[in-house]
Scaffold this motif. Structure first.
Motif, short mmCIF file in Angstrom:
data_model
loop_
_atom_site.label_atom_id
_atom_site.label_comp_id
_atom_site.label_asym_id
_atom_site.label_seq_id
_atom_site.Cartn_x
_atom_site.Cartn_y
_atom_site.Cartn_z
N PHE A 165 -6.79 32.52 -21.31
CA PHE A 165 -7.87 31.70 -20.75
C PHE A 165 -7.35 30.28 -20.83
O PHE A 165 -6.86 29.85 -21.88
N THR A 166 -7.45 29.54 -19.74
CA THR A 166 -6.86 28.21 -19.65
C THR A 166 -7.91 27.17 -19.30
O THR A 166 -8.75 27.40 -18.43
N VAL A 167 -7.86 26.05 -20.00
CA VAL A 167 -8.72 24.90 -19.69
C VAL A 167 -7.81 23.77 -19.21
O VAL A 167 -6.84 23.42 -19.88
N HIS A 168 -8.14 23.24 -18.05
CA HIS A 168 -7.38 22.15 -17.43
C HIS A 168 -8.14 20.85 -17.63
O HIS A 168 -9.31 20.76 -17.23
N PHE A 169 -7.47 19.85 -18.24
CA PHE A 169 -8.08 18.54 -18.47
C PHE A 169 -7.47 17.54 -17.50
O PHE A 169 -6.25 17.51 -17.31
N ASN A 170 -8.30 16.66 -16.94
CA ASN A 170 -7.82 15.62 -16.04
C ASN A 170 -7.22 14.46 -16.84
O ASN A 170 -7.16 14.52 -18.08
N SER A 171 -6.81 13.43 -16.17
CA SER A 171 -6.16 12.29 -16.84
C SER A 171 -7.11 11.53 -17.76
O SER A 171 -6.67 10.78 -18.62
N ASP A 172 -8.43 11.73 -17.62
CA ASP A 172 -9.41 11.12 -18.51
C ASP A 172 -9.69 11.97 -19.74
O ASP A 172 -10.53 11.62 -20.57
N GLY A 173 -8.99 13.12 -19.85
CA GLY A 173 -9.19 13.99 -21.00
C GLY A 173 -10.46 14.82 -20.92
O GLY A 173 -10.96 15.30 -21.93
N ARG A 174 -10.96 15.02 -19.71
CA ARG A 174 -12.18 15.81 -19.49
C ARG A 174 -11.84 17.10 -18.75
O ARG A 174 -10.90 17.14 -17.94
N VAL A 175 -12.62 18.14 -19.00
CA VAL A 175 -12.39 19.42 -18.33
C VAL A 175 -12.55 19.25 -16.83
O VAL A 175 -13.58 18.75 -16.36
N ALA A 176 -11.52 19.65 -16.09
CA ALA A 176 -11.58 19.65 -14.63
C ALA A 176 -11.89 21.04 -14.11
O ALA A 176 -12.63 21.20 -13.13
N LYS A 177 -11.33 22.07 -14.78
CA LYS A 177 -11.57 23.46 -14.37
C LYS A 177 -11.05 24.39 -15.45
O LYS A 177 -10.39 23.97 -16.41
N THR A 178 -11.36 25.66 -15.29
CA THR A 178 -10.81 26.71 -16.14
C THR A 178 -10.16 27.75 -15.25
O THR A 178 -10.44 27.83 -14.05
N SER A 179 -9.27 28.53 -15.84
CA SER A 179 -8.61 29.60 -15.10
C SER A 179 -8.13 30.65 -16.07
O SER A 179 -8.29 30.50 -17.29
N ARG A 180 -7.55 31.70 -15.53
CA ARG A 180 -6.93 32.74 -16.34
C ARG A 180 -5.57 33.03 -15.75
O ARG A 180 -5.38 32.92 -14.54
#
Length: 163
Positions: free
Chosen positions: A141-156
């Motif tokens: 399970f993957t959490v993608h953070f943007n350049s502001d350090g906030r969650v942008a999306k999740t994936s698998r």
């Protein structure tokens, strides 16, 4: 024999092997077991989270090789309240766009890995999870953070074995 098994499990847990989690969890009873009972079986937590009601939640992540993360909540009276394995669909659904890394860690525990991708200015955290049946391939399970350090999306993602 039971005492020997408990000792063996404690030694294995201390060196990072979660094989005895099943036996240790059977010994813990919410409303009865104490904080000391939890520490005797699981050792010191990887992280301690203070809760608004005076309780504390202890994180026992089995990452990077395991597929579990136990959040064990102890009441202000030092009595076990709950044991939750959070690397599941309920935990994943709690991860929302805009959350910080600390907020994500509070829900899912320590990730198996963290990577920064310069070109996309993205940080990615991965948790090893149980693969969907009937597969036995390694799944994350993957959490993608943007350049502001906030969650942008999740994936698998799945690492398929050749065969």
């Amino acid at each position: 024999m039971k005492r020997f098994l408990l000792l063996l499990c404690s030694v294995l847990a201390a060196i990072g092997l979660p094989a005895c989690d099943y036996f240790n969890l059977q010994e813990l009873k919410p409303g009865v077991s104490t904080a000391m009972d939890v520490r005797d079986r699981f050792g010191p937590p990887g992280m301690e989270w203070q809760n608004d009601d005076g309780s504390v939640t202890w994180e026992y992540s089995r990452q990077p090789e395991g597929t579990k993360c136990y959040m064990i909540t102890i009441g202000p009276d030092n009595v076990l309240r709950s044991v939750d394995q959070v690397l599941n669909e309920t935990g994943f659904a709690r991860i929302q766009r805009g959350m910080t890394g600390n907020e994500v860690r509070r829900v899912l525990g320590k990730p198996a890995s963290r990577q920064y991708f310069e070109l996309s200015k993205e940080t990615v955290w991965n948790w090893r999870i149980e693969p969907p049946p009937p597969s036995s391939d390694t799944t994350f399970f993957t959490v993608h953070f943007n350049s502001d350090g906030r969650v942008a999306k999740t994936s698998r993602n799945t690492e398929y074995r050749g065969g």
